[in-house]
Design a protein around this motif. Sequence first.
Motif, PDB file in Angstrom:
ATOM      1  N   ALA A  75     -29.547  -4.189 -13.706  1.00 58.23           N
ATOM      2  CA  ALA A  75     -29.666  -2.795 -14.145  1.00 58.23           C
ATOM      3  C   ALA A  75     -30.233  -1.906 -13.038  1.00 58.23           C
ATOM      4  CB  ALA A  75     -30.535  -2.707 -15.397  1.00 58.23           C
ATOM      5  N   ALA A  76     -31.104  -2.460 -12.220  1.00 54.46           N
ATOM      6  CA  ALA A  76     -31.712  -1.687 -11.138  1.00 54.46           C
ATOM      7  C   ALA A  76     -30.713  -1.349 -10.035  1.00 54.46           C
ATOM      8  CB  ALA A  76     -32.884  -2.463 -10.546  1.00 54.46           C
ATOM      9  N   ASN A  77     -29.561  -2.046 -10.036  1.00 60.57           N
ATOM     10  CA  ASN A  77     -28.623  -1.880  -8.930  1.00 60.57           C
ATOM     11  C   ASN A  77     -27.232  -1.413  -9.344  1.00 60.57           C
ATOM     12  OD1 ASN A  77     -30.037  -2.814  -6.378  1.00 60.57           O
ATOM     13  ND2 ASN A  77     -30.573  -4.426  -7.833  1.00 60.57           N
ATOM     14  N   THR A  78     -27.098  -0.939 -10.580  1.00 58.96           N
ATOM     15  CA  THR A  78     -25.820  -0.401 -11.037  1.00 58.96           C
ATOM     16  C   THR A  78     -26.063   0.619 -12.137  1.00 58.96           C
ATOM     17  OG1 THR A  78     -23.589  -0.964 -11.847  1.00 58.96           O
ATOM     18  CG2 THR A  78     -25.432  -2.168 -12.835  1.00 58.96           C
ATOM     19  N   THR A  79     -25.084   1.491 -12.334  1.00 61.62           N
ATOM     20  CA  THR A  79     -25.145   2.421 -13.465  1.00 61.62           C
ATOM     21  C   THR A  79     -24.290   1.925 -14.624  1.00 61.62           C
ATOM     22  OG1 THR A  79     -23.368   3.745 -12.497  1.00 61.62           O
ATOM     23  CG2 THR A  79     -25.652   4.437 -12.037  1.00 61.62           C
ATOM     24  N   LEU A  80     -23.670   0.764 -14.475  1.00 61.54           N
ATOM     25  CA  LEU A  80     -22.910   0.179 -15.580  1.00 61.54           C
ATOM     26  C   LEU A  80     -23.855  -0.262 -16.689  1.00 61.54           C
ATOM     27  CD1 LEU A  80     -20.331  -2.139 -13.763  1.00 61.54           C
ATOM     28  CD2 LEU A  80     -19.870   0.010 -14.973  1.00 61.54           C
ATOM     29  N   PRO A  81     -23.360  -0.318 -17.921  1.00 62.92           N
ATOM     30  CA  PRO A  81     -24.195  -0.884 -18.984  1.00 62.92           C
ATOM     31  C   PRO A  81     -24.441  -2.368 -18.722  1.00 62.92           C
ATOM     32  CG  PRO A  81     -22.049  -0.172 -19.855  1.00 62.92           C
ATOM     33  CD  PRO A  81     -22.071   0.160 -18.412  1.00 62.92           C
ATOM     34  N   VAL A  82     -25.690  -2.780 -18.886  1.00 58.55           N
ATOM     35  CA  VAL A  82     -26.081  -4.174 -18.724  1.00 58.55           C
ATOM     36  C   VAL A  82     -26.602  -4.661 -20.074  1.00 58.55           C
ATOM     37  CG1 VAL A  82     -27.651  -5.775 -17.554  1.00 58.55           C
ATOM     38  CG2 VAL A  82     -26.628  -3.872 -16.279  1.00 58.55           C
ATOM     39  N   ILE A  83     -26.093  -5.814 -20.484  1.00 59.73           N
ATOM     40  CA  ILE A  83     -26.483  -6.415 -21.761  1.00 59.73           C
ATOM     41  C   ILE A  83     -27.203  -7.719 -21.444  1.00 59.73           C
ATOM     42  CG2 ILE A  83     -25.676  -7.309 -23.972  1.00 59.73           C
ATOM     43  CD1 ILE A  83     -23.051  -5.592 -23.344  1.00 59.73           C
ATOM     44  N   GLY A  84     -28.429  -7.836 -21.906  1.00 64.81           N
ATOM     45  CA  GLY A  84     -29.221  -9.025 -21.645  1.00 64.81           C
ATOM     46  C   GLY A  84     -29.192  -9.996 -22.812  1.00 64.81           C
ATOM     47  N   ILE A  85     -29.051 -11.268 -22.482  1.00 65.12           N
ATOM     48  CA  ILE A  85     -29.143 -12.335 -23.481  1.00 65.12           C
ATOM     49  C   ILE A  85     -30.372 -13.175 -23.125  1.00 65.12           C
ATOM     50  CG2 ILE A  85     -28.047 -14.351 -24.528  1.00 65.12           C
ATOM     51  CD1 ILE A  85     -25.364 -13.262 -23.394  1.00 65.12           C
ATOM     52  N   PRO A  86     -31.435 -13.076 -23.912  1.00 70.94           N
ATOM     53  CA  PRO A  86     -32.570 -13.964 -23.680  1.00 70.94           C
ATOM     54  C   PRO A  86     -32.173 -15.374 -24.125  1.00 70.94           C
ATOM     55  CG  PRO A  86     -33.093 -12.285 -25.350  1.00 70.94           C
ATOM     56  CD  PRO A  86     -31.659 -12.137 -24.998  1.00 70.94           C
ATOM     57  N   LEU A  98     -37.047 -13.139 -24.250  1.00 75.61           N
ATOM     58  CA  LEU A  98     -36.829 -11.931 -25.051  1.00 75.61           C
ATOM     59  C   LEU A  98     -37.735 -10.807 -24.575  1.00 75.61           C
ATOM     60  CD1 LEU A  98     -35.616 -10.408 -27.490  1.00 75.61           C
ATOM     61  CD2 LEU A  98     -37.470 -11.379 -28.860  1.00 75.61           C
ATOM     62  N   LEU A  99     -39.005 -11.096 -24.422  1.00 72.19           N
ATOM     63  CA  LEU A  99     -39.947 -10.058 -23.991  1.00 72.19           C
ATOM     64  C   LEU A  99     -39.640  -9.577 -22.579  1.00 72.19           C
ATOM     65  CD1 LEU A  99     -43.245 -11.462 -25.524  1.00 72.19           C
ATOM     66  CD2 LEU A  99     -41.820  -9.582 -26.385  1.00 72.19           C
ATOM     67  N   SER A 100     -39.255 -10.475 -21.685  1.00 71.88           N
ATOM     68  CA  SER A 100     -38.895 -10.075 -20.320  1.00 71.88           C
ATOM     69  C   SER A 100     -37.675  -9.172 -20.307  1.00 71.88           C
ATOM     70  CB  SER A 100     -38.609 -11.315 -19.462  1.00 71.88           C
ATOM     71  OG  SER A 100     -39.767 -12.067 -19.276  1.00 71.88           O
ATOM     72  N   THR A 101     -36.732  -9.433 -21.218  1.00 74.55           N
ATOM     73  CA  THR A 101     -35.481  -8.673 -21.231  1.00 74.55           C
ATOM     74  C   THR A 101     -35.649  -7.299 -21.870  1.00 74.55           C
ATOM     75  OG1 THR A 101     -34.277 -10.777 -21.362  1.00 74.55           O
ATOM     76  CG2 THR A 101     -33.035  -8.795 -21.863  1.00 74.55           C
ATOM     77  N   VAL A 102     -36.428  -7.202 -22.925  1.00 73.39           N
ATOM     78  CA  VAL A 102     -36.540  -5.909 -23.623  1.00 73.39           C
ATOM     79  C   VAL A 102     -37.565  -4.970 -23.006  1.00 73.39           C
ATOM     80  CG1 VAL A 102     -35.772  -6.832 -25.828  1.00 73.39           C
ATOM     81  CG2 VAL A 102     -38.206  -6.686 -25.380  1.00 73.39           C
ATOM     82  N   GLN A 103     -38.469  -5.479 -22.200  1.00 79.34           N
ATOM     83  CA  GLN A 103     -39.542  -4.639 -21.663  1.00 79.34           C
ATOM     84  C   GLN A 103     -39.175  -4.007 -20.329  1.00 79.34           C
ATOM     85  OE1 GLN A 103     -42.286  -3.753 -23.256  1.00 79.34           O
ATOM     86  NE2 GLN A 103     -41.680  -4.964 -25.007  1.00 79.34           N
ATOM     87  N   MET A 104     -38.065  -3.292 -20.304  1.00 78.10           N
ATOM     88  CA  MET A 104     -37.624  -2.628 -19.085  1.00 78.10           C
ATOM     89  C   MET A 104     -38.323  -1.273 -18.951  1.00 78.10           C
ATOM     90  SD  MET A 104     -35.659  -4.586 -17.447  1.00 78.10           S
ATOM     91  CE  MET A 104     -35.084  -3.360 -16.283  1.00 78.10           C
ATOM     92  N   PRO A 105     -38.615  -0.877 -17.719  1.00 73.92           N
ATOM     93  CA  PRO A 105     -39.267   0.417 -17.524  1.00 73.92           C
ATOM     94  C   PRO A 105     -38.307   1.573 -17.824  1.00 73.92           C
ATOM     95  CG  PRO A 105     -38.736  -0.573 -15.411  1.00 73.92           C
ATOM     96  CD  PRO A 105     -38.405  -1.595 -16.462  1.00 73.92           C
ATOM     97  N   SER A 106     -38.861   2.698 -18.142  1.00 72.55           N
ATOM     98  CA  SER A 106     -38.078   3.892 -18.422  1.00 72.55           C
ATOM     99  C   SER A 106     -37.119   4.177 -17.269  1.00 72.55           C
ATOM    100  CB  SER A 106     -39.026   5.081 -18.617  1.00 72.55           C
ATOM    101  OG  SER A 106     -38.298   6.240 -18.909  1.00 72.55           O
ATOM    102  N   GLY A 107     -35.885   4.467 -17.627  1.00 68.45           N
ATOM    103  CA  GLY A 107     -34.871   4.777 -16.623  1.00 68.45           C
ATOM    104  C   GLY A 107     -34.002   3.596 -16.243  1.00 68.45           C
ATOM    105  N   MET A 108     -34.370   2.386 -16.646  1.00 73.77           N
ATOM    106  CA  MET A 108     -33.616   1.174 -16.332  1.00 73.77           C
ATOM    107  C   MET A 108     -33.281   0.434 -17.627  1.00 73.77           C
ATOM    108  SD  MET A 108     -33.103   0.922 -13.154  1.00 73.77           S
ATOM    109  CE  MET A 108     -33.380   2.477 -12.328  1.00 73.77           C
TER     110      MET A 108
END
Length: 163
Positions: A75-86, A98-108
């Motif tokens: 997500a930090a390196n593209t503007t495409l939608p990124v879908i995370g699977i924990p 799960l917590l690592s995947t959902v806790q993204m900073p604002s803007g990412m």
Amino acid sequence: MKKVAVIMGSDSDLKVMQGAIDMLRQFEVPFAVRVISAHRTPEAARDFAASAIENGFGAIICGAGKAAHLAGAFAANTTLPVIGIPIKSSTLDGLDALLSTVQMPSGMPVATVAIDGAANAALLAVQMLALSDENLAAKLVAYRRGLTEKVEKKDAEIQAQFA
């Protein structure tokens, strides 16, 4: 039609990621499958994500366990939608991922599905691509209709059993 990237942090994740691959095949969506680690091959992750648009991708699915930084690295390196699977690991049953995947900073942003929810990740990618593809949108409608019919059939069977 745009492709979907299916990225896993380790080949041990393939068992879970197969659900996404199978769903993309069902909808006849072109895809690429790669093993790229956010921690062991960070340059490869950056390069793949940064060139994904020019390489014809419309969405990226990333599955990883434990620290699960893969989706965020993409997500930090593209503007495409990124879908995370924990992915469930042996240590904390996937809660760490799960917590690592959902806790993204604002803007990412990273869209996140359930632990081991690869089929739903692929369905979300298909829904995103279907916004600009009428044929794919029609396949989604038919898929949903099939789900409804299965539940209605099961309901009729249960009603008959207890009538």
